[in-house]
Design a protein around this motif. Structure first.
Motif, PDB file in Angstrom:
ATOM      1  N   MET A 148       3.072  -2.807  -7.143  1.00  0.00           N
ATOM      2  CA  MET A 148       3.985  -3.728  -6.478  1.00  0.00           C
ATOM      3  C   MET A 148       3.220  -4.826  -5.747  1.00  0.00           C
ATOM      4  SD  MET A 148       6.989  -4.795  -5.854  1.00  0.00           S
ATOM      5  CE  MET A 148       8.027  -3.513  -6.527  1.00  0.00           C
ATOM      6  N   TYR A 149       2.105  -4.472  -5.129  1.00  0.00           N
ATOM      7  CA  TYR A 149       1.269  -5.466  -4.432  1.00  0.00           C
ATOM      8  C   TYR A 149       0.807  -6.551  -5.405  1.00  0.00           C
ATOM      9  CZ  TYR A 149      -2.841  -7.495  -2.180  1.00  0.00           C
ATOM     10  OH  TYR A 149      -3.766  -8.370  -1.677  1.00  0.00           O
ATOM     11  N   PHE A 150       0.304  -6.140  -6.555  1.00  0.00           N
ATOM     12  CA  PHE A 150      -0.212  -7.116  -7.525  1.00  0.00           C
ATOM     13  C   PHE A 150       0.920  -7.881  -8.201  1.00  0.00           C
ATOM     14  CE2 PHE A 150      -3.950  -4.269  -7.356  1.00  0.00           C
ATOM     15  CZ  PHE A 150      -4.912  -5.226  -7.058  1.00  0.00           C
ATOM     16  N   HIS A 241      12.888  -4.305   9.006  1.00  0.00           N
ATOM     17  CA  HIS A 241      13.258  -4.881   7.710  1.00  0.00           C
ATOM     18  C   HIS A 241      12.575  -6.201   7.390  1.00  0.00           C
ATOM     19  CE1 HIS A 241      15.506  -7.144  10.661  1.00  0.00           C
ATOM     20  NE2 HIS A 241      15.757  -8.056   9.746  1.00  0.00           N
ATOM     21  N   THR A 242      11.757  -6.735   8.299  1.00  0.00           N
ATOM     22  CA  THR A 242      11.348  -8.140   8.174  1.00  0.00           C
ATOM     23  C   THR A 242      10.446  -8.417   6.975  1.00  0.00           C
ATOM     24  OG1 THR A 242       9.524  -7.729   9.727  1.00  0.00           O
ATOM     25  CG2 THR A 242      11.587  -8.569  10.635  1.00  0.00           C
ATOM     26  N   TRP A 243       9.830  -7.378   6.402  1.00  0.00           N
ATOM     27  CA  TRP A 243       9.010  -7.595   5.211  1.00  0.00           C
ATOM     28  C   TRP A 243       9.858  -7.834   3.968  1.00  0.00           C
ATOM     29  CZ3 TRP A 243       9.751  -4.452   1.027  1.00  0.00           C
ATOM     30  CH2 TRP A 243      10.407  -3.239   1.252  1.00  0.00           C
ATOM     31  N   LEU A 244      11.102  -7.352   3.975  1.00  0.00           N
ATOM     32  CA  LEU A 244      11.903  -7.328   2.748  1.00  0.00           C
ATOM     33  C   LEU A 244      12.279  -8.711   2.230  1.00  0.00           C
ATOM     34  CD1 LEU A 244      13.347  -5.506   0.669  1.00  0.00           C
ATOM     35  CD2 LEU A 244      15.380  -5.655   2.114  1.00  0.00           C
ATOM     36  N   PRO A 245      12.849  -9.606   3.044  1.00  0.00           N
ATOM     37  CA  PRO A 245      13.227 -10.912   2.488  1.00  0.00           C
ATOM     38  C   PRO A 245      12.042 -11.697   1.956  1.00  0.00           C
ATOM     39  CG  PRO A 245      13.492 -10.865   4.886  1.00  0.00           C
ATOM     40  CD  PRO A 245      13.268  -9.467   4.453  1.00  0.00           C
ATOM     41  N   ASP A 246      10.891 -11.627   2.631  1.00  0.00           N
ATOM     42  CA  ASP A 246       9.699 -12.322   2.133  1.00  0.00           C
ATOM     43  C   ASP A 246       9.275 -11.767   0.777  1.00  0.00           C
ATOM     44  OD1 ASP A 246       9.242 -14.093   4.343  1.00  0.00           O
ATOM     45  OD2 ASP A 246       8.561 -12.383   5.495  1.00  0.00           O
ATOM     46  N   ALA A 247       9.272 -10.441   0.659  1.00  0.00           N
ATOM     47  CA  ALA A 247       8.873  -9.824  -0.606  1.00  0.00           C
ATOM     48  C   ALA A 247       9.838 -10.209  -1.718  1.00  0.00           C
ATOM     49  CB  ALA A 247       8.809  -8.306  -0.448  1.00  0.00           C
ATOM     50  N   HIS A 248      11.143 -10.180  -1.442  1.00  0.00           N
ATOM     51  CA  HIS A 248      12.131 -10.502  -2.475  1.00  0.00           C
ATOM     52  C   HIS A 248      12.059 -11.962  -2.898  1.00  0.00           C
ATOM     53  CE1 HIS A 248      14.384  -7.013  -3.484  1.00  0.00           C
ATOM     54  NE2 HIS A 248      14.741  -6.732  -2.249  1.00  0.00           N
ATOM     55  N   SER A 256      11.860  -8.038  -8.135  1.00  0.00           N
ATOM     56  CA  SER A 256      12.915  -7.882  -7.129  1.00  0.00           C
ATOM     57  C   SER A 256      13.938  -6.839  -7.565  1.00  0.00           C
ATOM     58  CB  SER A 256      13.633  -9.221  -6.902  1.00  0.00           C
ATOM     59  OG  SER A 256      12.804 -10.142  -6.235  1.00  0.00           O
ATOM     60  N   VAL A 257      14.227  -6.791  -8.867  1.00  0.00           N
ATOM     61  CA  VAL A 257      15.160  -5.790  -9.392  1.00  0.00           C
ATOM     62  C   VAL A 257      14.645  -4.387  -9.109  1.00  0.00           C
ATOM     63  CG1 VAL A 257      16.114  -4.819 -11.521  1.00  0.00           C
ATOM     64  CG2 VAL A 257      16.118  -7.300 -11.160  1.00  0.00           C
ATOM     65  N   MET A 258      13.368  -4.142  -9.379  1.00  0.00           N
ATOM     66  CA  MET A 258      12.795  -2.820  -9.145  1.00  0.00           C
ATOM     67  C   MET A 258      12.667  -2.523  -7.656  1.00  0.00           C
ATOM     68  SD  MET A 258      12.523  -1.472 -12.041  1.00  0.00           S
ATOM     69  CE  MET A 258      11.627   0.000 -11.526  1.00  0.00           C
ATOM     70  N   LEU A 259      12.332  -3.535  -6.873  1.00  0.00           N
ATOM     71  CA  LEU A 259      12.177  -3.345  -5.431  1.00  0.00           C
ATOM     72  C   LEU A 259      13.493  -2.932  -4.786  1.00  0.00           C
ATOM     73  CD1 LEU A 259      10.438  -3.543  -2.880  1.00  0.00           C
ATOM     74  CD2 LEU A 259      10.912  -5.997  -2.821  1.00  0.00           C
ATOM     75  N   ALA A 260      14.559  -3.661  -5.077  1.00  0.00           N
ATOM     76  CA  ALA A 260      15.858  -3.342  -4.483  1.00  0.00           C
ATOM     77  C   ALA A 260      16.509  -2.143  -5.158  1.00  0.00           C
ATOM     78  CB  ALA A 260      16.789  -4.549  -4.576  1.00  0.00           C
ATOM     79  N   LEU A 264      13.494   0.875  -2.706  1.00  0.00           N
ATOM     80  CA  LEU A 264      14.169   1.138  -1.437  1.00  0.00           C
ATOM     81  C   LEU A 264      14.734   2.552  -1.399  1.00  0.00           C
ATOM     82  CD1 LEU A 264      16.153  -2.171  -0.712  1.00  0.00           C
ATOM     83  CD2 LEU A 264      13.732  -1.650  -0.334  1.00  0.00           C
ATOM     84  N   LYS A 265      15.104   3.078  -2.562  1.00  0.00           N
ATOM     85  CA  LYS A 265      15.665   4.429  -2.630  1.00  0.00           C
ATOM     86  C   LYS A 265      14.617   5.492  -2.355  1.00  0.00           C
ATOM     87  CE  LYS A 265      19.121   2.037  -3.922  1.00  0.00           C
ATOM     88  NZ  LYS A 265      18.445   0.735  -4.006  1.00  0.00           N
ATOM     89  N   MET A 266      13.335   5.130  -2.499  1.00  0.00           N
ATOM     90  CA  MET A 266      12.284   6.071  -2.110  1.00  0.00           C
ATOM     91  C   MET A 266      12.426   6.443  -0.637  1.00  0.00           C
ATOM     92  SD  MET A 266       9.047   4.278  -4.055  1.00  0.00           S
ATOM     93  CE  MET A 266       7.844   5.174  -3.061  1.00  0.00           C
TER      94      MET A 266
END
Length: 510
Positions: A148-150, A241-248, A256-260, A264-266
């Motif tokens: 995910m980082y890369f 939550h502040t990391w989420l909008p930047d990442a998306h 973004s599809v896999m992230l959301a 997040l379900k993890m």
């Protein structure tokens, strides 16, 4: 050995795609990603286990092999599924395949590496939802962060490096807090392995001893708080939550599809497995339950209000995920069959709907090269199929009956309203229900301005209908969302079978 085959084939597929030429990587990745889809559906079709895997229930497709001994503890290859984890395995496999298909248009550089990392991430996600040894689970949990980082840092937008580093730092610090808290519990239990069922049963039997002057009850509370904070970052809940909008915003659409949809379900899966299954005596304390329910309601309302204030379509969908995950937290802390069952069902429903929404926004961006609400209007005339599916997905987010989101939210609200654990449960439930009104407000506002009215586009691109491979994943996700809304028993029955022992521990009702 079906789980081993599932994970092993996905890892091997990642390696093969990594070594393939770019011109074949996308189609090869899609073809190979169908193998875990078939495997997960085979597991679902043959699933007949009952009970909870961590609470002496029947574990389906179980494999338990001694691995090595470290400081007197047996580390094991211990995998299996129950009615909680199997739906998430199916979700991970299906959504990964659709995300890979949706990447054919936007990803045009270093394709073999991109698709290889997507498959590598999928393999580790399958490990997270099937591992029943803590050490093994933690290896998969941390390994998910690397691709995910890369994926964000290499293929993302202009601020991709900032977003990738922020995501990695937040989640790594959260993992450290969770790891220390869990180890503090394990090292003070009379257990000989890191097997999650053994640890769960020992904790519920009251076998925890004192630690550096802390009584067992205090140690449990401290561990619960630390683990909750660690997993809450991954969910995420307000104010973590502040990391989420930047990442998306910076991530490419398939990421973004896999992230959301799955990552997040993890966090919510881990909260259910660790906090609410292992430490029910802490979670049901009136003060703790009230605080957790308060966090859930704040996440629902605040996340929806943040979405209402956005002009970027991707940010709107990103903040709506914060709101939706708040409902999951509320259902978990309710400790009723419908509450926890609805929370688990909401993980699946939100995975499908959020994936659909991000994909649809991505298809529009591929054509218009803008996501800003004020930059376009009248898109329904030029892209009727894409817009039609986007509107249907938005109504699913709003809780339209006969769609998965409605079923999940109904279960959660009914379960939370009847909770004997949350003080003044009807008030918390009523407050969270107000979030639906705000969701309808920001989605209808955004759709009215961008999709309908006279056609206008601020960018200099010709608007055309999307390719078949862009629209097909949207159609599949919409059909799945409707199928689960019409027949929630597809997954809900196996979920309730696994939830029943958790609820019985605290004497929860419906």
């Amino acid at each position: 050995m079906i789980i081993e085959a599932l994970i092993g084939v996905t890892f091997l597929a990642a390696l093969v795609v990594m070594l393939a030429p770019d011109e074949y990587a996308g189609r090869l990745a899609f073809a190979l990603s169908l193998l875990p889809v078939v495997g997960s559906l085979y597991m679902w079709a043959g699933f007949d286990a009952g009970g909870n895997a961590l609470m002496a229930g029947s574990i389906a497709y179980e494999t338990q092999i001694d691995w090595l001994t470290v400081a007197g503890y047996e580390l094991q290859w211990f995998v299996g599924v129950d009615g909680i984890s199997l739906p998430l395995v199916v979700l991970s496999a299906v959504l990964s395949t659709l995300a890979i298909l949706s990447a054919w248009t936007p990803i045009d550089s270093r394709q073999s590496q991109f698709y290889g990392l997507m498959l590598f991430m999928e393999a580790n996600l399958l490990g997270v939802f099937t591992a029943l040894d803590f050490f093994l689970w933690f290896v998969f949990w941390e390994a998910v962060l690397v691709p995910m980082y890369f994926l964000i840092g290499v293929w993302g937008g202009p601020r991709r490096k900032y977003a990738a580093i922020k995501f990695f730092v937040y989640t790594n610090v959260a993992s450290l807090a969770m790891f220390i808290a869990f180890m503090a519990l394990v090292f003070n239990l009379p257990v000989s392995s890191f097997g999650l069922p053994e640890i769960t049963q020992s904790l519920q039997a009251g076998e925890l001893s004192s630690f550096v002057g802390l009584e067992p009850a205090t140690l449990k509370l401290a561990a619960f708080v630390a683990m909750f904070a660690g997993f809450a970052v991954k969910v995420p809940v307000v104010p973590l939550h502040t990391w989420l909008p930047d990442a998306h915003v910076e991530a490419p659409t398939p990421v973004s599809v896999m992230l959301a949809g799955v990552l997040l379900k993890m966090g919510t899966y881990a909260l259910l497995r660790f906090n609410f299954t292992m430490l029910p005596d802490v979670a049901t304390r009136p003060l703790v339950a009230a605080v957790v329910a308060g966090v859930a309601v704040v996440s629902v309302i605040y996340g929806a209000m943040l979405a209402l204030a956005q002009q970027d379509l991707k940010r709107i969908v990103a903040y709506s995920s914060v709101s939706s995950m708040g409902y999951v937290i509320l259902g978990l802390v309710a400790y009723t069959g419908l509450g926890i069952g609805g929370a688990t069902f909401q993980m699946i429903a939100h995975g499908l709907i959020s994936g659909l929404m991000f994909m649809a926004v991505g298809v529009i961006y591929n054509v218009t090269h803008t996501r800003m609400v004020g930059d376009m209007s009248g898109m329904a005339d030029r892209m009727p199929v894409t817009v039609g599916i986007l509107v249907a997905g938005a109504f699913g987010y709003m809780g339209l009956p006969l769609m998965a989101g409605f079923a999940a939210e109904y279960f959660i609200f009914q379960g939370a309203f009847a909770s004997q654990v949350i003080p003044s449960a009807p008030l918390f439930t009523a407050a969270s229900m107000f979030g639906i009104v705000i969701v309808a407000g920001y989605l209808l506002f955004a759709m009215q301005r961008t999709l309908f009215g006279e056609f206008r586009l601020e960018t200099d691109y010709e608007v055309r209908r999307a390719h078949f491979h862009d629209v097909a994943p949207l159609a599949v996700l919409l059909l799945c969302t409707i199928a689960l809304g019409v027949a929630p028993g597809i997954f809900f029955e196996m979920i309730t079978d696994a939830i029943e022992p958790v609820v019985a521990v605290v004497g929860g009702g419906a």
